[in-house]
Design a protein around this motif. Structure first.
Motif, PDB file in Angstrom:
ATOM      1  N   PHE A   3     -27.083  -0.604 -12.763  1.00 14.49           N
ATOM      2  CA  PHE A   3     -27.908  -1.744 -12.388  1.00 14.49           C
ATOM      3  C   PHE A   3     -27.805  -2.765 -13.516  1.00 14.49           C
ATOM      4  O   PHE A   3     -28.420  -2.610 -14.558  1.00 14.49           O
ATOM      5  CB  PHE A   3     -29.350  -1.297 -12.159  1.00 14.49           C
ATOM      6  CG  PHE A   3     -30.150  -2.270 -11.356  1.00 14.49           C
ATOM      7  CD1 PHE A   3     -29.959  -2.366  -9.992  1.00 14.49           C
ATOM      8  CD2 PHE A   3     -31.072  -3.090 -11.962  1.00 14.49           C
ATOM      9  CE1 PHE A   3     -30.687  -3.259  -9.237  1.00 14.49           C
ATOM     10  CE2 PHE A   3     -31.808  -3.994 -11.223  1.00 14.49           C
ATOM     11  CZ  PHE A   3     -31.616  -4.070  -9.854  1.00 14.49           C
ATOM     12  N   ALA A   7     -27.537  -8.086 -11.367  1.00 19.48           N
ATOM     13  CA  ALA A   7     -28.187  -7.507 -10.192  1.00 19.48           C
ATOM     14  C   ALA A   7     -29.704  -7.614 -10.316  1.00 19.48           C
ATOM     15  O   ALA A   7     -30.398  -7.898  -9.328  1.00 19.48           O
ATOM     16  CB  ALA A   7     -27.769  -6.051 -10.024  1.00 19.48           C
ATOM     17  N   CYS A   9     -31.301  -9.997 -11.907  1.00 20.65           N
ATOM     18  CA  CYS A   9     -31.620 -11.408 -11.640  1.00 20.65           C
ATOM     19  C   CYS A   9     -31.679 -11.683 -10.149  1.00 20.65           C
ATOM     20  O   CYS A   9     -32.590 -12.362  -9.667  1.00 20.65           O
ATOM     21  CB  CYS A   9     -30.595 -12.319 -12.298  1.00 20.65           C
ATOM     22  SG  CYS A   9     -30.715 -12.373 -14.082  1.00 20.65           S
ATOM     23  N   TYR A  10     -30.705 -11.155  -9.412  1.00 23.42           N
ATOM     24  CA  TYR A  10     -30.705 -11.371  -7.965  1.00 23.42           C
ATOM     25  C   TYR A  10     -31.872 -10.652  -7.289  1.00 23.42           C
ATOM     26  O   TYR A  10     -32.476 -11.183  -6.349  1.00 23.42           O
ATOM     27  CB  TYR A  10     -29.379 -10.942  -7.354  1.00 23.42           C
ATOM     28  CG  TYR A  10     -28.305 -11.982  -7.525  1.00 23.42           C
ATOM     29  CD1 TYR A  10     -28.418 -13.226  -6.933  1.00 23.42           C
ATOM     30  CD2 TYR A  10     -27.173 -11.725  -8.289  1.00 23.42           C
ATOM     31  CE1 TYR A  10     -27.439 -14.195  -7.089  1.00 23.42           C
ATOM     32  CE2 TYR A  10     -26.193 -12.678  -8.451  1.00 23.42           C
ATOM     33  CZ  TYR A  10     -26.334 -13.913  -7.853  1.00 23.42           C
ATOM     34  OH  TYR A  10     -25.372 -14.872  -8.015  1.00 23.42           O
ATOM     35  N   LEU A  11     -32.207  -9.457  -7.761  1.00 25.78           N
ATOM     36  CA  LEU A  11     -33.339  -8.736  -7.188  1.00 25.78           C
ATOM     37  C   LEU A  11     -34.640  -9.504  -7.431  1.00 25.78           C
ATOM     38  O   LEU A  11     -35.439  -9.693  -6.509  1.00 25.78           O
ATOM     39  CB  LEU A  11     -33.436  -7.333  -7.784  1.00 25.78           C
ATOM     40  CG  LEU A  11     -34.661  -6.518  -7.361  1.00 25.78           C
ATOM     41  CD1 LEU A  11     -34.597  -6.220  -5.872  1.00 25.78           C
ATOM     42  CD2 LEU A  11     -34.759  -5.247  -8.177  1.00 25.78           C
ATOM     43  N   TYR A  62     -36.494 -18.377 -12.066  1.00 25.41           N
ATOM     44  CA  TYR A  62     -35.355 -17.536 -11.706  1.00 25.41           C
ATOM     45  C   TYR A  62     -34.031 -18.277 -11.810  1.00 25.41           C
ATOM     46  O   TYR A  62     -32.983 -17.648 -11.937  1.00 25.41           O
ATOM     47  CB  TYR A  62     -35.538 -16.788 -10.378  1.00 25.41           C
ATOM     48  CG  TYR A  62     -35.598 -17.570  -9.095  1.00 25.41           C
ATOM     49  CD1 TYR A  62     -34.468 -18.136  -8.531  1.00 25.41           C
ATOM     50  CD2 TYR A  62     -36.788 -17.649  -8.389  1.00 25.41           C
ATOM     51  CE1 TYR A  62     -34.524 -18.791  -7.331  1.00 25.41           C
ATOM     52  CE2 TYR A  62     -36.852 -18.309  -7.179  1.00 25.41           C
ATOM     53  CZ  TYR A  62     -35.714 -18.877  -6.659  1.00 25.41           C
ATOM     54  OH  TYR A  62     -35.760 -19.522  -5.453  1.00 25.41           O
ATOM     55  N   GLN A  71     -24.493 -17.205 -13.762  1.00 26.65           N
ATOM     56  CA  GLN A  71     -24.250 -17.310 -12.325  1.00 26.65           C
ATOM     57  C   GLN A  71     -24.305 -18.786 -11.928  1.00 26.65           C
ATOM     58  O   GLN A  71     -25.267 -19.264 -11.332  1.00 26.65           O
ATOM     59  CB  GLN A  71     -25.291 -16.485 -11.554  1.00 26.65           C
ATOM     60  CG  GLN A  71     -25.208 -15.013 -11.814  1.00 26.65           C
ATOM     61  CD  GLN A  71     -23.862 -14.454 -11.400  1.00 26.65           C
ATOM     62  OE1 GLN A  71     -23.438 -14.630 -10.252  1.00 26.65           O
ATOM     63  NE2 GLN A  71     -23.178 -13.800 -12.319  1.00 26.65           N
ATOM     64  N   TYR A 133     -29.410 -14.221  -1.966  1.00 24.81           N
ATOM     65  CA  TYR A 133     -29.684 -13.360  -3.115  1.00 24.81           C
ATOM     66  C   TYR A 133     -29.541 -11.886  -2.746  1.00 24.81           C
ATOM     67  O   TYR A 133     -29.048 -11.088  -3.540  1.00 24.81           O
ATOM     68  CB  TYR A 133     -31.075 -13.612  -3.687  1.00 24.81           C
ATOM     69  CG  TYR A 133     -31.324 -15.029  -4.122  1.00 24.81           C
ATOM     70  CD1 TYR A 133     -30.289 -15.833  -4.586  1.00 24.81           C
ATOM     71  CD2 TYR A 133     -32.588 -15.585  -4.064  1.00 24.81           C
ATOM     72  CE1 TYR A 133     -30.506 -17.138  -4.979  1.00 24.81           C
ATOM     73  CE2 TYR A 133     -32.818 -16.889  -4.459  1.00 24.81           C
ATOM     74  CZ  TYR A 133     -31.773 -17.660  -4.910  1.00 24.81           C
ATOM     75  OH  TYR A 133     -31.994 -18.950  -5.291  1.00 24.81           O
ATOM     76  N   SER A 136     -25.817 -11.268  -2.567  1.00 27.40           N
ATOM     77  CA  SER A 136     -25.226 -11.309  -3.908  1.00 27.40           C
ATOM     78  C   SER A 136     -25.598 -10.076  -4.715  1.00 27.40           C
ATOM     79  O   SER A 136     -24.771  -9.541  -5.452  1.00 27.40           O
ATOM     80  CB  SER A 136     -25.678 -12.561  -4.650  1.00 27.40           C
ATOM     81  OG  SER A 136     -25.224 -13.702  -3.979  1.00 27.40           O
ATOM     82  N   MET A 137     -26.831  -9.620  -4.581  1.00 27.57           N
ATOM     83  CA  MET A 137     -27.246  -8.413  -5.297  1.00 27.57           C
ATOM     84  C   MET A 137     -26.438  -7.207  -4.820  1.00 27.57           C
ATOM     85  O   MET A 137     -25.943  -6.422  -5.631  1.00 27.57           O
ATOM     86  CB  MET A 137     -28.733  -8.152  -5.098  1.00 27.57           C
ATOM     87  CG  MET A 137     -29.234  -6.933  -5.861  1.00 27.57           C
ATOM     88  SD  MET A 137     -30.902  -6.474  -5.448  1.00 27.57           S
ATOM     89  CE  MET A 137     -30.707  -5.896  -3.778  1.00 27.57           C
ATOM     90  N   LEU A 141     -23.760  -5.042  -7.057  1.00 31.00           N
ATOM     91  CA  LEU A 141     -23.924  -3.584  -7.225  1.00 31.00           C
ATOM     92  C   LEU A 141     -22.698  -2.828  -6.724  1.00 31.00           C
ATOM     93  O   LEU A 141     -22.264  -1.868  -7.352  1.00 31.00           O
ATOM     94  CB  LEU A 141     -25.180  -3.117  -6.495  1.00 31.00           C
ATOM     95  CG  LEU A 141     -26.500  -3.497  -7.143  1.00 31.00           C
ATOM     96  CD1 LEU A 141     -27.657  -3.103  -6.241  1.00 31.00           C
ATOM     97  CD2 LEU A 141     -26.620  -2.851  -8.514  1.00 31.00           C
TER      98      LEU A 141
END
Length: 145
Positions: A3, A7, A9-11, A62, A71, A133, A136-137, A141
């Motif tokens: 993780f 990932a 940041c996207y979460l 964010y 990103q 998002y 992207s997450m 991953l």
């Protein structure tokens, strides 16, 4: 499966986008109540104005994380709304408290329709952002394994 910071940041952005979706829905409902004369403009503006700065702060927060995670594509996707928020807040009516909505002008038909349109556009943007998002997450991953 690691993780990574990207990932994370996207979460976090996905969760915060969900919060912003609720803010946008609340704004749309509030403007609809004003349009149908269900609520008093002073009370409605007093409930909407405290949500303006938290919405802007969450959105900028964010995006700062996306900048830290390098990103840039996601950041470029969000820059138009950040620029609009800055423009909108810089050109807000003169009031004694922070916020965007002035009870004396909110009932004008053109101001009310602009605010409704702005709410719908923000809702669409935050919904698209949420799914972007999420995608992207998952992509980060899956590709990090």
């Amino acid at each position: 499966m690691a993780f990574t910071f990207v990932a994370f940041c996207y979460l976090l952005a996905m969760l915060l986008a969900a919060v912003l979706i609720f803010f946008a829905i609340f704004h749309i409902i509030a403007f609809d109540e004003l349009k149908t004369d269900y609520k008093n403009p002073i009370d409605q503006c007093n409930s909407l104005n405290p949500l303006v700065l938290p919405e802007y702060i969450v959105h900028i927060f964010y995006n700062v994380l996306f900048l830290a995670a390098l990103q840039f594509g996601t950041l470029v996707f969000n820059i138009p709304l950040i620029a609009y928020h800055i423009y909108r807040y810089a050109n807000r009516p003169v009031m004694s408290s922070p916020g965007l909505y002035d009870p004396t002008t909110i009932m004008n038909a053109d101001v009310l329709s602009r605010c409704m349109r702005e709410g719908w556009i923000k809702l669409a943007f935050y919904l698209i952002s949420f799914f972007y998002y999420l995608y992207s997450m998952i992509y980060v991953l899956v590709s990090s394994t």
